[in-house]
Design a protein around this motif. Structure first.
Motif, PDB file in Angstrom:
ATOM      1  N   SER A 130      -3.610   4.493   2.783  1.00  0.00           N
ATOM      2  CA  SER A 130      -3.624   3.201   2.103  1.00  0.00           C
ATOM      3  C   SER A 130      -2.196   2.693   1.973  1.00  0.00           C
ATOM      4  O   SER A 130      -1.250   3.458   1.756  1.00  0.00           O
ATOM      5  N   LYS A 131      -2.015   1.387   2.136  1.00  0.00           N
ATOM      6  CA  LYS A 131      -0.677   0.806   2.150  1.00  0.00           C
ATOM      7  C   LYS A 131      -0.153   0.567   0.726  1.00  0.00           C
ATOM      8  O   LYS A 131       1.002   0.856   0.423  1.00  0.00           O
ATOM      9  N   THR A 132      -0.989   0.006  -0.106  1.00  0.00           N
ATOM     10  CA  THR A 132      -0.582  -0.303  -1.462  1.00  0.00           C
ATOM     11  C   THR A 132      -1.763  -0.070  -2.383  1.00  0.00           C
ATOM     12  O   THR A 132      -2.915  -0.024  -1.960  1.00  0.00           O
ATOM     13  N   SER A 133      -1.489   0.083  -3.628  1.00  0.00           N
ATOM     14  CA  SER A 133      -2.560   0.127  -4.624  1.00  0.00           C
ATOM     15  C   SER A 133      -2.155  -0.730  -5.796  1.00  0.00           C
ATOM     16  O   SER A 133      -0.984  -0.833  -6.143  1.00  0.00           O
ATOM     17  N   SER A 134      -3.119  -1.388  -6.373  1.00  0.00           N
ATOM     18  CA  SER A 134      -2.841  -2.298  -7.463  1.00  0.00           C
ATOM     19  C   SER A 134      -4.014  -2.308  -8.412  1.00  0.00           C
ATOM     20  O   SER A 134      -5.067  -1.743  -8.150  1.00  0.00           O
TER      21      SER A 134
END
Length: 255
Positions: free
Chosen positions: A248-252
């Motif tokens: 996964s590239k980013t998490s928010s």
């Protein structure tokens, strides 16, 4: 542990061409070690079965939970503290197909990482490793982003991103996958209740939704035919991506 997850899946197409459907589906949740009820077997033929070579690695050459453990180790995940689970649709008699299965690492009753194991009807597989950078618990409201890398639907491009929302409690799963590519995309959800796997429960599954994965593939082709008749452009499939797994590239935080 082996549990049944009687679920509903909903798919809705975004963009210029509308299409939506909802179906009942039956999953099992297992640590791939415990004994199963008589109608469900591991690595041998039965009415329902789970085979290591179907999961955890290249399609048809899987290593089961050993592969998942190795992928966690490589990313520094505290595997010794974790319960490793697989959420998947079991094989029915000789036939197996899973659009998506989930490997889940659980610590203190909460999911800390998961791998979405995605298969298409062309024989390809790609896996998306999803977790926060510090492996804190994944809440249902957390949104984890991954770049789409594999051709899944012949009516969608290999572009854009997936947004995963992963909800898991002691009683239920609530999983939301939003594929976004500009104005186009698909929303898919999987919502189901967890119950102990029993012979009676498996028998009810066989009666309620006979043929298992055969039915799943038939429904996929039925929806594809509907889209074709509506005029959706059919895209030629590209080669599957390499390597097998991406992070996964980013998490928010989002809703």
């Amino acid at each position: 542990m082996i549990e049944l997850v009687s679920a509903q899946t909903y798919h809705s197409r975004r963009g210029s061409l509308a299409n939506a459907f909802r179906y009942g589906v039956d999953y099992v949740l297992t640590d791939m070690t415990h004994a199963a009820p008589p109608l469900l077997s591991r690595n041998r033929f039965n009415l329902f079965s789970l085979h290591d070579h179907h999961h955890g690695g290249p399609r048809g050459q899987g290593q089961g939970v050993v592969w998942f453990r190795n992928e966690l180790h490589q990313r520094g995940f505290p595997v010794e503290q974790a319960q490793l689970l697989l959420l998947t649709q079991p094989s029915f008699l000789w036939f197996n197909f899973n659009p998506v299965s989930f490997w889940i690492a659980v610590v203190d009753g909460e999911p800390r990482a998961f791998i979405a194991e995605v298969n298409n009807t062309f024989g390809h597989r790609h896996c998306y490793f999803c977790a926060h950078s510090d492996f804190r618990p994944i809440k249902r409201s957390d949104r984890i982003e991954a770049e789409k890398l594999m051709h899944v639907s012949p009516f969608q491009q290999v572009a854009g991103r997936y947004l995963f929302n992963f909800g898991m409690t002691e009683r239920a799963f609530n999983i939301r996958i939003s594929y976004e590519n500009g104005e186009e995309g698909v929303l898919a959800t999987l919502n189901g209740l967890r119950t102990p796997a029993t012979t009676a429960g498996l028998a009810r599954v066989a009666i309620r939704r006979p043929l298992g994965a055969v039915r799943v593939v038939a429904l996929i082709y039925w929806q594809a035919l509907k889209l074709k008749l509506k005029g959706a452009p059919f895209l030629r499939k590209p080669e599957p991506p390499k390597p097998l797994i991406s992070d996964s590239k980013t998490s928010s935080i989002g809703s």
